[in-house]
Write a protein that holds these residues in place. Structure first.
Motif, PDB file in Angstrom:
ATOM      1  N   GLY A   1      52.014  44.508 -11.804  1.00 29.59           N
ATOM      2  CA  GLY A   1      50.563  44.350 -11.747  1.00 29.59           C
ATOM      3  C   GLY A   1      50.116  43.366 -10.685  1.00 29.59           C
ATOM      4  O   GLY A   1      50.806  43.181  -9.678  1.00 29.59           O
ATOM      5  N   TYR A   2      48.989  42.726 -10.944  1.00 32.36           N
ATOM      6  CA  TYR A   2      48.360  41.948  -9.863  1.00 32.36           C
ATOM      7  C   TYR A   2      47.427  40.869 -10.398  1.00 32.36           C
ATOM      8  O   TYR A   2      47.062  40.865 -11.574  1.00 32.36           O
ATOM      9  N   THR A   3      47.068  39.977  -9.498  1.00 32.98           N
ATOM     10  CA  THR A   3      46.028  38.982  -9.739  1.00 32.98           C
ATOM     11  C   THR A   3      44.825  39.381  -8.894  1.00 32.98           C
ATOM     12  O   THR A   3      44.990  39.896  -7.786  1.00 32.98           O
ATOM     13  N   LEU A   4      43.625  39.162  -9.413  1.00 34.47           N
ATOM     14  CA  LEU A   4      42.433  39.290  -8.568  1.00 34.47           C
ATOM     15  C   LEU A   4      41.837  37.898  -8.393  1.00 34.47           C
ATOM     16  O   LEU A   4      41.600  37.188  -9.381  1.00 34.47           O
ATOM     17  N   ASN A   5      41.628  37.508  -7.136  1.00 28.17           N
ATOM     18  CA  ASN A   5      41.027  36.208  -6.836  1.00 28.17           C
ATOM     19  C   ASN A   5      39.630  36.398  -6.258  1.00 28.17           C
ATOM     20  O   ASN A   5      39.459  37.166  -5.297  1.00 28.17           O
ATOM     21  N   ALA A   6      38.648  35.724  -6.830  1.00 34.18           N
ATOM     22  CA  ALA A   6      37.336  35.634  -6.161  1.00 34.18           C
ATOM     23  C   ALA A   6      37.610  34.884  -4.872  1.00 34.18           C
ATOM     24  O   ALA A   6      38.309  33.873  -4.890  1.00 34.18           O
ATOM     25  N   HIS A   7      37.085  35.363  -3.760  1.00 36.03           N
ATOM     26  CA  HIS A   7      37.556  34.788  -2.494  1.00 36.03           C
ATOM     27  C   HIS A   7      36.421  34.488  -1.529  1.00 36.03           C
ATOM     28  O   HIS A   7      35.627  35.363  -1.213  1.00 36.03           O
ATOM     29  N   GLY A   8      36.384  33.272  -1.053  1.00 37.01           N
ATOM     30  CA  GLY A   8      35.429  32.901  -0.010  1.00 37.01           C
ATOM     31  C   GLY A   8      35.969  33.274   1.361  1.00 37.01           C
ATOM     32  O   GLY A   8      37.111  33.710   1.491  1.00 37.01           O
ATOM     33  N   ASN A   9      35.161  33.089   2.387  1.00 33.73           N
ATOM     34  CA  ASN A   9      35.589  33.437   3.730  1.00 33.73           C
ATOM     35  C   ASN A   9      34.710  32.767   4.771  1.00 33.73           C
ATOM     36  O   ASN A   9      33.604  32.335   4.470  1.00 33.73           O
ATOM     37  N   ARG A  10      35.228  32.718   5.980  1.00 35.53           N
ATOM     38  CA  ARG A  10      34.442  32.201   7.097  1.00 35.53           C
ATOM     39  C   ARG A  10      34.256  33.313   8.121  1.00 35.53           C
ATOM     40  O   ARG A  10      34.952  34.331   8.060  1.00 35.53           O
ATOM     41  N   PRO A  11      33.299  33.133   9.075  1.00 24.86           N
ATOM     42  CA  PRO A  11      32.883  34.273   9.903  1.00 24.86           C
ATOM     43  C   PRO A  11      33.996  34.977  10.654  1.00 24.86           C
ATOM     44  O   PRO A  11      34.052  36.209  10.664  1.00 24.86           O
ATOM     45  N   LEU A  12      34.883  34.230  11.291  1.00 24.30           N
ATOM     46  CA  LEU A  12      35.875  34.894  12.128  1.00 24.30           C
ATOM     47  C   LEU A  12      36.828  35.730  11.273  1.00 24.30           C
ATOM     48  O   LEU A  12      37.150  36.873  11.620  1.00 24.30           O
TER      49      LEU A  12
END
Ligand code: FAD
Ligand code: SF4
Lengths: 544, 213
Positions: free
Chosen positions: A365-376
């Motif tokens: 199976g798997y983990t789901l992570n809420a994920h932030g990000n930056r523009p590039l």
């Protein structure tokens, strides 16, 4: 200009000394007890544990000894210098991406630019063959690692929830969970709740309160670019300075090109290149901790008359069974701003889909992570992985603040065709460039489909409109897998090579299977356990 | 039509005094002036500039001066390109020979060089390359079309989305060390972050919107 790092550092470091040349090495021509190749996640912990045990230990690191205050910047492009940028040849049906997506270069290795997500593996991860009839079992169980998970979490003061709902360890963590959580983490948790999926705040190697003279996180979101405030753990700031204090030597900007073998068939030290000159470091024990690509590459490149197929390779498995995690980024657009750039990128997760479930048509199976990000980072996956350019790309990116993202960390099963081999192209050191083959298997693809669908459901349940999915990977593992059977593995349960008793291999490369969670806590726990074992051997005066 | 910025009043550089010196230095260097090019020569720069503009759908030369400088520096440094297919040419050759191939393709289809065909035709060539379906010319035996397109795209995107003007338009708060972000929860912003305007107040930033490409 960004691509030329202006790092002005010393190359030789030991207690009370820092030299900008290699004329004053602590051991020089003398034999050290232990030489560690690569001072990254595993190498940093080993350096510390072995120096602490009173051994003469030298770490040799290809990249620089960073000073976060002057070498890190809150900038994505600048941070590429923290990554292993050398060209690797990548092929297969699903060729892997390297650089920002993979290993580090410089003291701290991948920990300087990792996101700080800090999970333990589950009990089932170590016995996939027994429970699911696929892959191989590890030679260790969760219980073997549990004390080391405890130790690492305490050493670096992991912050996490009072109760973590999954796996064998349910908290509490040494430091309280981070709070408040980011908008993306909130939206994720609300989406999960609407669907009856359990979610949690994420255990993080990031401080929620001061520790050891370091401040808590200020939520700048630049964990992947190197943490300037030093709120995020890395071996660069945590283990290595303490190891140096205990007597360890660290030689940087020095690429190990060969492991030397003596007449009796044991390893005797390493050869390394520094500014075009070649040097040697003799040692009673050599540990290769150079990540999943460079470790097999170095072992294969060290072939010699006694070991014509490369070191530790009687099984023929050095470089085989490499596994990334499937790391698909699932984007949705919201009517309100999420502002993915704010806060530690990952602050919420679910592992409700971690264990095998016969109904789903695939194992593991798997983990789901809420994920932030930056523009590039977002522009790159949007363009390259999702295929948008021109007007479409511009439009998506002008709406950057309205996008939310969930990232999959999916278990990928080991397959012998997925491998690192030596190519016939040479690099600047005259070493063959590594050639990496990767293709997903059927189980992997079914798992990805399920994970992407779940992520979209969660986003939709919180009024996000599914936008696009960027096929990505993360965390390369394997290539020198551990096992009890010398014909089916490269190292034993203490990371000691089956073939050469004084050659150890540690870090991402020894994973037998990939698990469904970010791996670094397990890498560190294995390294701490290996450190104990080596210290014990050394106390008894023998490595046989 | 391309959406225009929601954040017409925001300039991420207004906060530059709050940034640490390394970050400020790194970002300010992207505004120029730039030293002479080291790798790109002759018409290469002009071709690359036009392609880069199309790839990210913008025409502002001050931004593309940085993008070109970035690409030139990267190709000149030869520091490593992370990965490539075993049989692919290295990125400096891929770009150099690729730009020639694009011109040859343009001659074959339009009997004119790439810079002299219309914007629509230029876009068409790029979209054909993306899917590896451009008309057959001998160059493609050495230069894989899709890899060429991906390389041009990744280099352009890396430069373009690192430019502070582009950040400002996206409403990206930018570097935040030492002060950090405090109001990170849903709907909250720190006082210096971009404030969104209504649809009607959006500033027009894309001059070529209406030409139908
Ligand atoms: C963007 C990103 C985010 C990540 N986020 C997370 C996360 O949130 N949680 C998580 O669990 N994991 C995360 N990871 C994964 C994590 O970084 C790796 O799992 C971990 O660093 C691997 O540890 P290692 O010791 O095997 O190798 P590394 O940490 O990469 O260390 C290897 C070291 O060896 C050096 N080296 C290599 N070859 C030689 C040589 N020949 N001579 C001398 N030195 C050499 C390298 O320069 C490097 O410093 C992330 C990775 C990336 C790229
Ligand atoms: S978000 Fe926190 S841990 Fe990450 S870089 Fe910023 S201060 Fe460091």
């Amino acid at each position: 200009m960004e691509y030329k790092t202006s790092v002005k550092h010393n190359y030789d470091h030991y207690k009370g000394h820092r030299y900008d040349n290699l004329d004053h090495r602590k051991y020089g021509d003398k034999e050290a007890d232990v030489c560690i190749i690569g001072v990254g996640a595993a190498g940093g912990v080993l350096l510390y544990e072995l120096a602490n045990a009173g051994l003469d230990v030298v770490g040799i690191e290809a990249g620089p000894f960073w000073d976060p205050q002057t070498d890190f910047a809150s900038d994505e492009l600048h941070a590429y210098s923290l990554n292993w940028q050398d060209t690797r040849l990548s092929t297969g049906n699903d060729p892997l991406k390297f650089g920002p997506n993979n290993s580090g270069r410089g003291v701290g290795g991948g920990t300087t630019h990792f996101t700080g997500v800090f999970y333990r593996f589950h009990e089932s991860d170590f016995r996939v063959k027994s429970t699911d009839g696929v892959a191989e079992d590890w030679p260790i169980s969760y219980q073997d690692l549990a004390p080391y998970y405890d130790k690492i979490e305490n050493d670096i003061k992991v912050s996490g929830p009072k109760h973590f709902p999954w796996g064998a360890f349910n908290g509490p963590y040494p430091y309280p969970e981070r709070e408040p959580i980011s908008a993306m983490a909130q939206v994720f948790r609300e989406g999960c709740e609407n669907l009856g999926i359990r979610s949690s705040t994420t255990p993080l190697a990031i401080l929620s309160a001061p520790f050891d003279g370091r401040p808590p996180c200020t939520n700048r979101g630049f964990c992947n670019e190197g943490c300037l405030p030093n709120a995020k753990f890395s071996t660069l700031i945590q283990h290595v300075p303490k190891a140096i204090d205990k007597g360890a030597e660290v030689i940087t900007d020095s690429m190990v090109t060969r492991i030397m073998v003596d007449k009796s068939g044991k390893v005797s030290g390493v050869e390394f290149s520094h500014k075009g000159e070649y040097y040697q470091q003799k040692a009673k024990i050599v540990i290769v901790a150079a990540f999943a690509v460079e470790t097999p590459r170095l072992l294969l490149n060290s072939a010699c008359p006694q070991f014509p197929d490369g070191l530790a390779n009687s099984s023929g498995l050095v470089g085989k069974y490499i596994m990334p995690h499937s790391g698909h980024d699932v984007y949705a657009k919201f009517d309100e701003e999420i502002r993915l750039y704010k806060g530690t990128p990952v602050m919420a997760c679910t592992q409700d889909f971690y264990e095998s479930d016969a109904k789903r048509g695939f194992v593991r199976g798997y983990t789901l992570n809420a994920h932030g990000n930056r523009p590039l980072a977002m522009a790159k996956v949007t363009a390259l992985d999702a295929g948008y350019w021109g007007k479409d790309l511009r439009e998506i990116m002008l709406n950057f603040n309205f996008y939310g993202m969930i990232t999959l960390v999916g278990e990928v099963l080991p397959h012998i065709e997925n491998k690192v081999i030596l190519s016939d192209q040479k690099d600047e050191y005259g070493m063959p460039r590594p050639e990496i083959h990767f293709t997903y298997g059927e189980n992997d693809n079914n798992l990805i489909e399920h994970g992407v669908e779940k992520a979209n459901q969660i986003l939709k349940a919180r009024k996000g409109k599914p936008a696009f999915v960027a096929a990505d990977t993360g965390h390369l593992l394997g290539g020198c897998r551990m096992g009890d059977d010398p014909e089916k593995s490269v190292v034993n349960s203490f990371c000691q090579s089956h073939d050469i008793p004084n050659l150890f291999i540690c870090g991402a490369s020894v994973f037998t299977t990939s698990g469904g969670a970010n791996p670094t806590e397990t890498i560190l726990a294995i390294a701490a356990r290996t450190g104990d074992y080596i210290a014990d051997i050394a106390r008894k005066g023998s490595v046989e | 039509m391309v959406q225009n910025t929601y954040y017409p009043d925001f300039d991420v550089l207004n906060s530059i005094k709050e940034w640490d010196p390394t970050t400020a230095d790194v970002v300010l260097k992207r505004l120029g002036p730039f030293p002479p090019l080291k790798f790109l020569r002759g018409e290469e720069e002009m071709r690359l500039r036009v392609i880069a503009k199309h790839l990210v759908y913008d025409t502002r030369d001050d931004i593309f001066n940085w993008v070109i400088h970035f690409i030139d520096n990267r190709l000149n440094e030869g520091i490593g390109e992370y990965q490539r297919e075993p049989d692919a040419p290295s990125e400096d050759i891929l770009v150099r020979e690729g730009l020639i191939a694009i011109d040859n393709l343009s001659y074959k289809i339009h009997q004119k060089d790439f810079l002299n065909i219309g914007i629509k035709d230029q876009f068409k060539i790029l979209s054909d390359l993306q899917v590896g379906k451009a008309a057959s010319i001998p160059d493609w035996s050495k230069i894989p079309q899709k890899q060429l397109f991906d390389k041009l795209l990744i280099l352009t995107v890396s430069g373009y989305y690192s430019h502070p003007t582009v950040w400002s338009e996206m409403g990206y708060g930018g570097p935040a060390y030492p002060r950090g972000y405090y109001r990170i929860e849903f709907g909250l912003t720190d006082p210096w972050e971009a404030v969104r305007r209504n649809e009607g107040d959006k500033k027009k930033i894309d001059k070529e919107d209406s030409d139908g490409v």
